[in-house]
Design a protein around this motif. Structure first.
Motif, PDB file in Angstrom:
ATOM      1  N   GLY A  79       4.012   2.062 -10.568  1.00  0.00           N
ATOM      2  CA  GLY A  79       3.878   3.421 -10.960  1.00  0.00           C
ATOM      3  C   GLY A  79       2.782   4.152  -9.854  1.00  0.00           C
ATOM      4  N   SER A  80       1.722   3.394  -9.788  1.00  0.00           N
ATOM      5  CA  SER A  80       0.681   4.055  -8.788  1.00  0.00           C
ATOM      6  C   SER A  80       1.191   4.021  -7.285  1.00  0.00           C
ATOM      7  N   GLY A  81       1.809   2.959  -6.929  1.00  0.00           N
ATOM      8  CA  GLY A  81       2.430   2.781  -5.580  1.00  0.00           C
ATOM      9  C   GLY A  81       3.545   3.833  -5.215  1.00  0.00           C
ATOM     10  N   ASN A  82       4.527   4.287  -6.354  1.00  0.00           N
ATOM     11  CA  ASN A  82       5.562   5.186  -6.102  1.00  0.00           C
ATOM     12  C   ASN A  82       4.670   6.416  -5.776  1.00  0.00           C
ATOM     13  N   TYR A  83       3.963   6.711  -6.535  1.00  0.00           N
ATOM     14  CA  TYR A  83       3.086   8.077  -6.415  1.00  0.00           C
ATOM     15  C   TYR A  83       2.483   8.210  -5.240  1.00  0.00           C
ATOM     16  N   ILE A  84       1.660   7.095  -4.782  1.00  0.00           N
ATOM     17  CA  ILE A  84       0.993   7.131  -3.511  1.00  0.00           C
ATOM     18  C   ILE A  84       1.803   7.313  -2.071  1.00  0.00           C
ATOM     19  N   SER A  85       2.932   6.592  -2.213  1.00  0.00           N
ATOM     20  CA  SER A  85       3.719   6.955  -0.994  1.00  0.00           C
ATOM     21  C   SER A  85       4.627   8.331  -1.012  1.00  0.00           C
ATOM     22  N   GLU A 238      -2.163  13.400 -16.570  1.00  0.00           N
ATOM     23  CA  GLU A 238      -1.092  13.671 -15.865  1.00  0.00           C
ATOM     24  C   GLU A 238      -0.952  12.336 -14.711  1.00  0.00           C
ATOM     25  N   LYS A 239      -2.090  11.637 -14.524  1.00  0.00           N
ATOM     26  CA  LYS A 239      -1.903  10.484 -13.566  1.00  0.00           C
ATOM     27  C   LYS A 239      -1.454   9.497 -14.585  1.00  0.00           C
ATOM     28  N   TYR A 240      -1.603   9.225 -15.755  1.00  0.00           N
ATOM     29  CA  TYR A 240      -1.071   8.123 -16.466  1.00  0.00           C
ATOM     30  C   TYR A 240       0.579   8.381 -16.648  1.00  0.00           C
ATOM     31  N   PHE A 241       0.874   9.605 -16.828  1.00  0.00           N
ATOM     32  CA  PHE A 241       2.182   9.996 -16.939  1.00  0.00           C
ATOM     33  C   PHE A 241       3.192   9.505 -15.783  1.00  0.00           C
ATOM     34  N   ALA A 242       2.365   9.907 -14.492  1.00  0.00           N
ATOM     35  CA  ALA A 242       3.088   9.596 -13.375  1.00  0.00           C
ATOM     36  C   ALA A 242       3.181   7.966 -13.074  1.00  0.00           C
ATOM     37  N   VAL A 243       2.071   7.446 -13.672  1.00  0.00           N
ATOM     38  CA  VAL A 243       2.365   5.912 -13.662  1.00  0.00           C
ATOM     39  C   VAL A 243       3.261   5.309 -14.585  1.00  0.00           C
ATOM     40  N   VAL A 244       3.399   5.839 -15.814  1.00  0.00           N
ATOM     41  CA  VAL A 244       4.604   5.688 -16.647  1.00  0.00           C
ATOM     42  C   VAL A 244       5.894   6.029 -16.120  1.00  0.00           C
ATOM     43  N   GLN A 245       5.903   7.094 -15.522  1.00  0.00           N
ATOM     44  CA  GLN A 245       7.310   7.158 -14.905  1.00  0.00           C
ATOM     45  C   GLN A 245       7.706   6.605 -13.600  1.00  0.00           C
ATOM     46  N   GLY A 246       6.770   6.102 -12.789  1.00  0.00           N
ATOM     47  CA  GLY A 246       7.109   5.397 -11.923  1.00  0.00           C
ATOM     48  C   GLY A 246       7.111   3.829 -12.248  1.00  0.00           C
ATOM     49  N   GLY A 247       6.298   3.287 -13.258  1.00  0.00           N
ATOM     50  CA  GLY A 247       6.364   1.916 -13.620  1.00  0.00           C
ATOM     51  C   GLY A 247       7.263   1.635 -14.810  1.00  0.00           C
ATOM     52  N   VAL A 248       7.584   2.448 -15.469  1.00  0.00           N
ATOM     53  CA  VAL A 248       8.521   2.068 -16.404  1.00  0.00           C
ATOM     54  C   VAL A 248       9.923   1.285 -16.120  1.00  0.00           C
ATOM     55  N   PRO A 249      10.648   1.497 -14.969  1.00  0.00           N
ATOM     56  CA  PRO A 249      11.716   0.841 -14.571  1.00  0.00           C
ATOM     57  C   PRO A 249      11.154  -0.656 -14.255  1.00  0.00           C
ATOM     58  N   SER A 250       9.949  -0.754 -13.313  1.00  0.00           N
ATOM     59  CA  SER A 250       9.733  -2.036 -13.434  1.00  0.00           C
ATOM     60  C   SER A 250       9.349  -2.879 -14.560  1.00  0.00           C
ATOM     61  N   GLN A 301      11.426   0.039   0.148  1.00  0.00           N
ATOM     62  CA  GLN A 301      10.712   1.180  -0.754  1.00  0.00           C
ATOM     63  C   GLN A 301       9.624   2.060  -0.136  1.00  0.00           C
ATOM     64  N   PRO A 302       8.790   1.599   0.586  1.00  0.00           N
ATOM     65  CA  PRO A 302       8.091   2.692   1.331  1.00  0.00           C
ATOM     66  C   PRO A 302       8.786   3.407   2.262  1.00  0.00           C
ATOM     67  N   VAL A 303       9.710   3.188   2.916  1.00  0.00           N
ATOM     68  CA  VAL A 303      10.571   3.851   3.745  1.00  0.00           C
ATOM     69  C   VAL A 303      11.206   5.108   2.989  1.00  0.00           C
ATOM     70  N   CYS A 304      11.621   4.594   1.870  1.00  0.00           N
ATOM     71  CA  CYS A 304      12.505   5.439   0.838  1.00  0.00           C
ATOM     72  C   CYS A 304      11.319   6.515   0.485  1.00  0.00           C
ATOM     73  N   GLY A 305      10.107   6.287  -0.265  1.00  0.00           N
ATOM     74  CA  GLY A 305       9.131   7.035  -0.620  1.00  0.00           C
ATOM     75  C   GLY A 305       8.608   8.017   0.552  1.00  0.00           C
ATOM     76  N   LEU A 384      16.619   4.391  -6.853  1.00  0.00           N
ATOM     77  CA  LEU A 384      16.355   5.344  -8.099  1.00  0.00           C
ATOM     78  C   LEU A 384      15.063   5.503  -8.483  1.00  0.00           C
ATOM     79  N   GLU A 385      14.151   4.424  -8.318  1.00  0.00           N
ATOM     80  CA  GLU A 385      12.994   4.642  -8.923  1.00  0.00           C
ATOM     81  C   GLU A 385      11.976   5.152  -7.857  1.00  0.00           C
ATOM     82  N   ASN A 386      12.189   5.171  -6.694  1.00  0.00           N
ATOM     83  CA  ASN A 386      11.465   5.802  -5.509  1.00  0.00           C
ATOM     84  C   ASN A 386      11.590   7.369  -5.324  1.00  0.00           C
ATOM     85  N   ILE A 387      13.107   7.615  -5.809  1.00  0.00           N
ATOM     86  CA  ILE A 387      13.227   9.243  -5.565  1.00  0.00           C
ATOM     87  C   ILE A 387      13.260  10.080  -6.911  1.00  0.00           C
ATOM     88  N   ASN A 388      12.437   9.538  -8.109  1.00  0.00           N
ATOM     89  CA  ASN A 388      12.020  10.098  -9.247  1.00  0.00           C
ATOM     90  C   ASN A 388      13.286  10.270 -10.141  1.00  0.00           C
TER      91      ASN A 388
END
Length: 456
Positions: A79-85, A238-250, A301-305, A384-388
């Motif tokens: 969740g945090s890593g997707n956002y960071i990249s 907002e940050k936890y919403f971003a974590v949830v968005q990026g982390g829920v698939p995992s 993943q980092p290439v994609c993000g 799919l996870e990395n492109i929102n």
């Protein structure tokens, strides 16, 4: 070179290097770390097999608990890593720094909660995970020690993933691999040298996890990555919403995988400790091969993000296709090898226990039939996870171990017994592959059109 100059250089590397070369350069360290990590997971199984089938089965059962711990770590890490990249790709460094702290400290707190409630319900939890009366004493011993290390396990997974998503896979590999090698060395010393039995295996695991945690933290300060600082811990909705968005698939993927393991253990337990031990061996060895594909996906993943954040959509699609082709070829070769060498693989772990050997050989051969399908599913989910595309990513993450495997495990064994348990995984893979194709192909089409529009 200043930190800003290092980040500019990293941005150019991630957005200009040929994607095939870039993916492989990032994937090789993650593949090594994943493979070594899976080997040390198997080390406990290998040494417990020298005690008895009940101890082997106990390690397999508590692997479900470790999957829960890992699910929490990957939730905050992805969740945090997707956002960071994406933020680094868009050159929004401050937002990325704050998210790194939110992900890390939240995961550590989550690990503390797991430890507290795990000790509060120790024996009932062991029974829920599938422990029989003969397995229960071993399971409780192992689990009571593993729980102590859960905060460091969750937090180290966050640091590991954040390093990867920033394109620093080498430091991530160093932390995970060092802990894994240490665990492999400590296992025989504590289990047999100090006569600690299954408690020694658990103690070796948490010591190695703590060392890995320390190395990863040091690595985050020594590389061009963002340094985790308490002063940057500024949680917000907002940050936890971003974590949830990026982390829920995992989280969905790992939590349902854990639930599937519990259902599998309970179903196999009906047939005796030998069946549970055989399933544990096959699951652990299969995960070693699966881990290599996860490593390739983590290199992607980092290439994609980065490139999606920089709106370089053609590079994203090219990297995706490259990873799907490579993973499918590798898994096809692994499937053929598994069919031929199943007896040798299982016997290496069960040491002549005939009941475990016969069930393990049959299980491995049946379950590996669907191996070539897994690469497409794993890479598509990460894409799919990395492109929102979080709805599609969550569904594809849930499909293999949750939407299909669990219902199949509840139905098919009623008609075909132990063989029915064995065939559930390949059937689930077939259904999950079909769903993933339906959800991914339209997204790829839209991405291609967006890439063409950018070129024009």
């Amino acid at each position: 070179m200043t930190d800003d100059e290092k980040r500019i250089l990293k941005h150019r590397q991630m957005t200009e290097t040929p994607v095939e070369k870039l993916v492989l350069s990032l994937a090789v360290p993650t593949i090594i770390s994943m493979m070594v990590s899976s080997i040390y997971n198997m080390a406990d199984t290998f040494f417990m097999a020298r005690i008895n089938a009940s101890a082997t089965a106990a390690v397999g059962i508590i692997f479900s608990l470790m999957a829960i711990i890992q699910a929490v770590g990957f939730f905050f890490g992805h969740g945090s890593g997707n956002y960071i990249s994406r933020k680094l790709g868009a050159r929004e460094t401050r937002s990325a720094e704050e998210m790194s702290a939110v992900g890390f400290f939240s995961a550590f707190a989550g690990g503390c909660l797991i430890c507290f409630f795990g000790f509060l319900f120790l024996e009932p939890l062991a029974r829920f995970l599938g422990a029989t009366e003969t397995i229960l004493p071993y399971a409780v011993q192992y689990m009571s020690i593993i729980l102590i290390g859960s905060p460091f396990m969750t937090a180290s997974l966050v640091v590991n993933n954040q390093l990867r998503f920033q394109g620093n896979a080498l430091f991530a590999m160093l932390g995970i691999a060092t802990g894994a090698v240490l665990n492999i060395g400590l296992d025989p010393l504590l289990i047999f040298g100090f006569h600690m039995g299954i408690s020694g295996a658990a103690l070796a695991t948490i010591i190695s996890q703590f060392i890995s945690f320390c190395i990863l933290l040091i690595g985050s300060t020594k590389s061009s990555s963002i340094t985790i600082r308490l002063s940057n811990f500024k949680p917000s909705r907002e940050k936890y919403f971003a974590v949830v968005q990026g982390g829920v698939p995992s989280l969905s993927r790992n939590a349902l995988a854990c639930l599937a393991m519990i259902v599998l253990n309970r179903a196999a337990g009906i047939y005796g400790d030998f069946a549970l031990a055989a399933m544990a061996i096959v699951q652990r060895f299969s995960f070693m091969i699966f881990a290599a594909m996860l490593g390739l996906g983590q290199g992607f993943q980092p290439v994609c993000g980065f490139n999606y954040g920089a709106k370089l959509y053609n590079r994203v699609k090219r990297a995706y296709c490259f990873c799907v082709i490579v993973s499918t070829c590798v898994l096809s070769v692994a499937m053929v090898a598994g069919m031929f060498f199943a007896p040798q693989i299982i016997d290496f772990f069960c040491h002549g226990q005939d009941d475990v050997l016969s069930v393990g050989i049959k299980t491995l051969r049946i379950q590996w039939i669907s191996f070539p399908l897994i690469g497409f599913m794993v890479i598509s989910n990460m894409f799919l996870e990395n492109i929102n595309k979080y709805t599609q990513a969550t569904l594809t993450a849930m499909a293999r171990q949750g939407l299909f495997l669990i219902p199949l495990l509840l139905i098919i064994p009623r008609f075909w017994g132990l063989t029915g348990i064995m065939i559930c995984q390949p059937l689930s893979d077939l259904f999950a592959f079909s769903l993933t194709a339906v959800l991914t192909i339209p997204v790829l089409k839209n991405l291609r059109e967006a890439g063409q529009a950018c070129v024009r």
